[in-house]
Design an enzyme around this catalytic site. Structure first.
Site, PDB file in Angstrom:
ATOM      1  N   ASP A 160       0.837  -1.207   0.000  1.00 29.03           N
ATOM      2  CA  ASP A 160       0.000   0.000   0.000  1.00 29.03           C
ATOM      3  C   ASP A 160       0.872   1.258   0.000  1.00 29.03           C
ATOM      4  OD1 ASP A 160      -2.417  -1.646   0.390  1.00 29.03           O
ATOM      5  OD2 ASP A 160      -1.542  -2.021   2.349  1.00 29.03           O
ATOM      6  N   HIS A 188      -4.552  -3.532   6.494  1.00 26.67           N
ATOM      7  CA  HIS A 188      -4.393  -3.767   5.051  1.00 26.67           C
ATOM      8  C   HIS A 188      -5.760  -4.218   4.521  1.00 26.67           C
ATOM      9  CE1 HIS A 188      -2.854  -4.945   1.195  1.00 26.67           C
ATOM     10  NE2 HIS A 188      -3.234  -6.192   1.359  1.00 26.67           N
TER      11      HIS A 188
END
Length: 334
Positions: A160, A188
């Site tokens: 990410d 996440h």
């Protein structure tokens, strides 16, 4: 004098992510160009034929650092004496499956692997959980490995971070490594908070704040966040497969920095055991900005200013992690 080889475990070793990951580990991109490795490759019995093919390819690459390859479906053999672990293998989410069902399936896997770590791995082992839901899988794994410090477990939010860094770099027309200190807060998942408010960019040798260079608050609070949050789904929609190459690269980035330390003045995002810093929930695996020293110990970067917008986003993802933890523990049977 030549270094002693270290034992590195990759689970789900016959899968897509491992296929890219193993190349980088064997080549020396993660633990160093002079660090020999013994590769422990774990997968489930039905995948052992495929894993045999992966072993053949690793051998055919003639990597100078690979001293031994151990393919196995036995946890004791897989976890024995390892110093680093990439826990990639997990039950994938199937059509019609609720997130709670996914958690229940993975609790069994990561409970078992936590026990194997506790029993067979070195107590200094660094454990990176890649398999989703990564944060909660890492929490469960740590819970069942009580003899290994909680600080030795982390979950991957580096993918990410890399996605966020790349989006900014593309917009500013600079190389991706010119953008630093982008933060991923929380889980996440689609509740994660990609935060560029502390990010810096090198423009023609001058370090500037990303916010000042972009001068587009609406983008940073809108499209930037949703693009990063939904990037995994966008890749699946386009490729009809999950983001394996970028996930493998991120796992290698994460472990390399954990093993070798971060650059002075820079921090990276890792989901680590929360002590409640920044008033987020404690006792969950929450993604923070961290710095890592030569001793391989991470420290949460403290003292960053958190505005009301960030506070709301950080609380939201923290609540999801608390709920996931409760759901996972409810299906654990000691």
């Amino acid at each position: 004098m030549a270094k002693e080889p270290i034992r590195v475990l990759v689970t789900g070793a016959a899968g897509q992510i491992a296929y890219s990951l193993l190349f980088s580990v064997a080549k020396g991109d993660v633990f160093g160009p002079d660090q020999p490795v013994i590769l422990h490759l774990l997968d489930i019995p039905p995948m052992m034929g495929v894993l045999e093919g992966v072993v053949m390819e690793l051998m055919d690459c003639a990597f100078s650092l690979v001293r031994e390859i151990i393919p196995t479906c036995d946890e004791q053999q897989a976890f024995n004496d390892i110093e680093a672990a990439f826990l990639v293998g997990a039950m994938p989410r199937k059509e019609g499956m609720e997130r709670k069902d996914l958690l229940a399936a993975n609790v069994k896997i990561f409970k078992s692997q936590g026990k194997a770590l506790d029993q067979f791995a070195k107590k200094t082992v660094k454990v990176l959980v890649v398999g989703n839901p990564a944060n909660t899988n890492a929490f469960i794994c740590s819970k069942y490995a009580p003899s290994i410090p909680k600080e030795n477990f982390s979950a991957m939010t580096r993918l990410d971070q890399n996605r966020a860094q790349s989006q900014i770099a593309f917009r500013l027309n600079v190389p991706a490594n010119n953008v630093t200190n982008v933060i991923i807060w929380g889980n996440h998942s689609s509740t994660q908070f990609p935060d560029a408010s502390h990010a810096l960019v090198n423009v023609n040798g001058t370090i500037k704040k990303v916010g000042d260079c972009l001068n587009d608050d609406a983008y940073l609070k809108g499209e930037f966040i949703t693009t990063v949050q939904k990037r995994g789904a966008a890749v699946i929609a386009a490729r009809k497969l999950s983001s394996a190459m970028s996930a493998a690269k991120a796992a290698c980035d994460h472990m390399r920095d954990w093993w070798n330390g971060t650059t002075e003045g820079q921090f990276v995002s890792m989901a680590v055991y929360s002590d409640g810093s920044y008033n987020v929930p404690a006792d969950v695996m929450y993604s923070f900005p961290v710095q890592i020293g030569a001793d391989r110990q991470w420290k949460i970067v403290q003292g960053l200013e958190i505005n009301d917008f960030a506070r709301q986003k950080m609380d939201l993802t923290g609540q999801e992690l608390k709920q996931e933890k409760e759901d996972a523990l409810s299906v654990c049977q000691d």
